[in-house]
Design a protein around this motif. Sequence first.
Motif, PDB file in Angstrom:
ATOM      1  N   GLN A  17      17.981  -8.376  37.485  1.00 48.21           N
ATOM      2  CA  GLN A  17      19.174  -7.976  36.728  1.00 48.21           C
ATOM      3  C   GLN A  17      20.354  -8.944  36.853  1.00 48.21           C
ATOM      4  O   GLN A  17      21.474  -8.592  36.518  1.00 48.21           O
ATOM      5  CB  GLN A  17      19.626  -6.567  37.136  1.00 48.21           C
ATOM      6  N   TYR A  18      20.110 -10.153  37.273  1.00 47.31           N
ATOM      7  CA  TYR A  18      21.223 -11.089  37.467  1.00 47.31           C
ATOM      8  C   TYR A  18      21.401 -11.997  36.254  1.00 47.31           C
ATOM      9  O   TYR A  18      21.430 -13.217  36.355  1.00 47.31           O
ATOM     10  CB  TYR A  18      20.993 -11.896  38.754  1.00 47.31           C
ATOM     11  N   PHE A  21      22.512  -9.063  29.320  1.00 39.70           N
ATOM     12  CA  PHE A  21      21.626  -8.776  28.189  1.00 39.70           C
ATOM     13  C   PHE A  21      22.290  -7.707  27.324  1.00 39.70           C
ATOM     14  O   PHE A  21      23.249  -7.044  27.747  1.00 39.70           O
ATOM     15  CB  PHE A  21      20.218  -8.369  28.637  1.00 39.70           C
ATOM     16  N   LYS A  22      21.783  -7.573  26.132  1.00 40.64           N
ATOM     17  CA  LYS A  22      22.429  -6.805  25.073  1.00 40.64           C
ATOM     18  C   LYS A  22      22.824  -5.396  25.512  1.00 40.64           C
ATOM     19  O   LYS A  22      23.961  -4.962  25.321  1.00 40.64           O
ATOM     20  CB  LYS A  22      21.509  -6.759  23.852  1.00 40.64           C
ATOM     21  N   GLU A  23      21.889  -4.656  26.072  1.00 37.85           N
ATOM     22  CA  GLU A  23      22.160  -3.258  26.403  1.00 37.85           C
ATOM     23  C   GLU A  23      23.223  -3.123  27.491  1.00 37.85           C
ATOM     24  O   GLU A  23      24.098  -2.257  27.421  1.00 37.85           O
ATOM     25  CB  GLU A  23      20.860  -2.571  26.831  1.00 37.85           C
ATOM     26  N   ASN A  24      23.145  -3.964  28.511  1.00 42.35           N
ATOM     27  CA  ASN A  24      24.169  -3.896  29.559  1.00 42.35           C
ATOM     28  C   ASN A  24      25.547  -4.219  29.009  1.00 42.35           C
ATOM     29  O   ASN A  24      26.551  -3.617  29.409  1.00 42.35           O
ATOM     30  CB  ASN A  24      23.824  -4.864  30.702  1.00 42.35           C
ATOM     31  N   ASN A  25      25.610  -5.186  28.108  1.00 51.93           N
ATOM     32  CA  ASN A  25      26.892  -5.511  27.479  1.00 51.93           C
ATOM     33  C   ASN A  25      27.461  -4.299  26.735  1.00 51.93           C
ATOM     34  O   ASN A  25      28.665  -4.036  26.764  1.00 51.93           O
ATOM     35  CB  ASN A  25      26.727  -6.674  26.503  1.00 51.93           C
ATOM     36  N   GLU A  26      26.574  -3.555  26.060  1.00 52.15           N
ATOM     37  CA  GLU A  26      27.011  -2.379  25.293  1.00 52.15           C
ATOM     38  C   GLU A  26      27.450  -1.246  26.208  1.00 52.15           C
ATOM     39  O   GLU A  26      28.430  -0.543  25.919  1.00 52.15           O
ATOM     40  CB  GLU A  26      25.868  -1.916  24.388  1.00 52.15           C
ATOM     41  N   GLU A  34      24.381  -7.399  37.843  1.00 47.58           N
ATOM     42  CA  GLU A  34      24.441  -6.780  39.170  1.00 47.58           C
ATOM     43  C   GLU A  34      25.594  -7.348  40.002  1.00 47.58           C
ATOM     44  O   GLU A  34      26.177  -6.641  40.835  1.00 47.58           O
ATOM     45  CB  GLU A  34      23.104  -7.005  39.891  1.00 47.58           C
ATOM     46  N   TRP A  35      25.938  -8.590  39.776  1.00 45.65           N
ATOM     47  CA  TRP A  35      27.025  -9.198  40.538  1.00 45.65           C
ATOM     48  C   TRP A  35      28.366  -8.491  40.291  1.00 45.65           C
ATOM     49  O   TRP A  35      29.256  -8.527  41.150  1.00 45.65           O
ATOM     50  CB  TRP A  35      27.169 -10.681  40.196  1.00 45.65           C
ATOM     51  N   THR A  36      28.523  -7.849  39.147  1.00 45.18           N
ATOM     52  CA  THR A  36      29.777  -7.161  38.837  1.00 45.18           C
ATOM     53  C   THR A  36      30.071  -6.089  39.883  1.00 45.18           C
ATOM     54  O   THR A  36      31.193  -5.984  40.397  1.00 45.18           O
ATOM     55  CB  THR A  36      29.716  -6.534  37.431  1.00 45.18           C
ATOM     56  N   ASN A  37      29.044  -5.290  40.216  1.00 38.14           N
ATOM     57  CA  ASN A  37      29.221  -4.260  41.236  1.00 38.14           C
ATOM     58  C   ASN A  37      29.382  -4.869  42.624  1.00 38.14           C
ATOM     59  O   ASN A  37      30.191  -4.397  43.441  1.00 38.14           O
ATOM     60  CB  ASN A  37      28.022  -3.315  41.238  1.00 38.14           C
ATOM     61  N   GLY A 344      23.212  -4.911  44.909  1.00 40.30           N
ATOM     62  CA  GLY A 344      24.032  -3.754  44.559  1.00 40.30           C
ATOM     63  C   GLY A 344      23.698  -2.527  45.376  1.00 40.30           C
ATOM     64  O   GLY A 344      24.471  -1.563  45.405  1.00 40.30           O
ATOM     65  N   GLU A 345      22.555  -2.543  46.068  1.00 41.91           N
ATOM     66  CA  GLU A 345      22.180  -1.477  46.986  1.00 41.91           C
ATOM     67  C   GLU A 345      22.297  -1.945  48.435  1.00 41.91           C
ATOM     68  O   GLU A 345      21.810  -1.266  49.345  1.00 41.91           O
ATOM     69  CB  GLU A 345      20.749  -1.011  46.691  1.00 41.91           C
ATOM     70  N   GLY A 346      22.920  -3.097  48.648  1.00 42.05           N
ATOM     71  CA  GLY A 346      23.036  -3.642  49.996  1.00 42.05           C
ATOM     72  C   GLY A 346      21.678  -3.812  50.640  1.00 42.05           C
ATOM     73  O   GLY A 346      21.525  -3.658  51.856  1.00 42.05           O
ATOM     74  N   ASN A 347      20.678  -4.156  49.852  1.00 43.86           N
ATOM     75  CA  ASN A 347      19.280  -4.116  50.277  1.00 43.86           C
ATOM     76  C   ASN A 347      18.634  -5.447  49.902  1.00 43.86           C
ATOM     77  O   ASN A 347      18.043  -5.580  48.843  1.00 43.86           O
ATOM     78  CB  ASN A 347      18.597  -2.926  49.587  1.00 43.86           C
TER      79      ASN A 347
END
Length: 371
Positions: A17-18, A21-26, A34-37, A344-347
Amino acid sequence: CRNQNMNTKIIAFYLPQYHPFKENNEWWGAGFTEWTNVTTAQPLFKGHYQPKIPKDLGFYDSRLPESREEQIKLAQEAGVYGFCYWHYWFGKNKELMERPFNEVVSSGVPDFPFCIGWANESWLNKQWNADGTLKGGKLLIEQKYEGLEDYKAHFNKLLPAFKDKRYILIDNCPLVFIHRAILLPTEIITIWNQMAQEHGFSGIYFVGRLTYAEYMENKFNLLLNKGFNAITIGRLGNSILKESKIKRLTRHLIGYLKYNGCTRIASYDKEIQYYSEDIDKREDVFPAIYPNWDHSPRSKKTGLIINNSTPLKFYTHVKKVLSMVKNKKESHKIIFLKSWNEWGEGNYMEPDIKFGKGYIEYLRKALEEND
């Protein structure tokens, strides 16, 4: 079965997820990844390690082959055998985040073993209860099972990967990990096995994940009866689950006050006591190792936080899990690593600014001492 000459095989889950893509932008705004979180996370109590910032690889883009190559180099340094790429198929040819994996298959590089893990669940804009349990949320995209023709189309989409010389096989069967195993229609297992045999395999080697609650509800044999070849048991948060109801309630009340409203905090020292059990010695059980976990970048105060993990404590945990598989036949000496890069899950195993390559170095040490 095509097996490389290794002893215990560590297969690490890989999040793709790094990249935007279209859906995440929407759903979340232009450029969301993932870096945003990760970069906006804040410490929620004294001693809480946040934000977690990557070191050697930086804030990489998983569309870049150079980034993927560098990840493989670090994975090899750690002694990881292969990656299990998370795969998102929602029915009727609808995929998400497929680009990095598709490019790995089509390009032939990196030269590193892989398999897929089907994350077969709907995506929600999740909302959480005060005790950290999922309350619900807005449906973003629904996981659907569209029937026989869709199951065949899905198999055919994955067939080039299954036929790739890098794909991980067990007993001449491509390994496929199923995240929500209870939900998978039995018909998919049947038709995929048939189609795999038509293409020269002995079938598909299905590994199903059970949550610990599902395991305690005796769902183990249900999965085997559905046609799963092996099971892995999710154990995150087990130290809390094993407490009495009164103790959990007390923890909730005290934790809410003590930890700035965070109520699901567990100690890594205590957690790792519950991350292996005798059932992991069975041939049809593939255990997992967990370097760390902190869901707060995504879910803030309501996420599970496993606190005070260190590379040395992880090493102790790995050594115990390695002992669980030492007497299995070679093709079943498999341990899943959760995860390689779920920041994003600290994992994650990748170097950060606090521990550097510590987790990588201690995993390698444990494996070398095991051989």
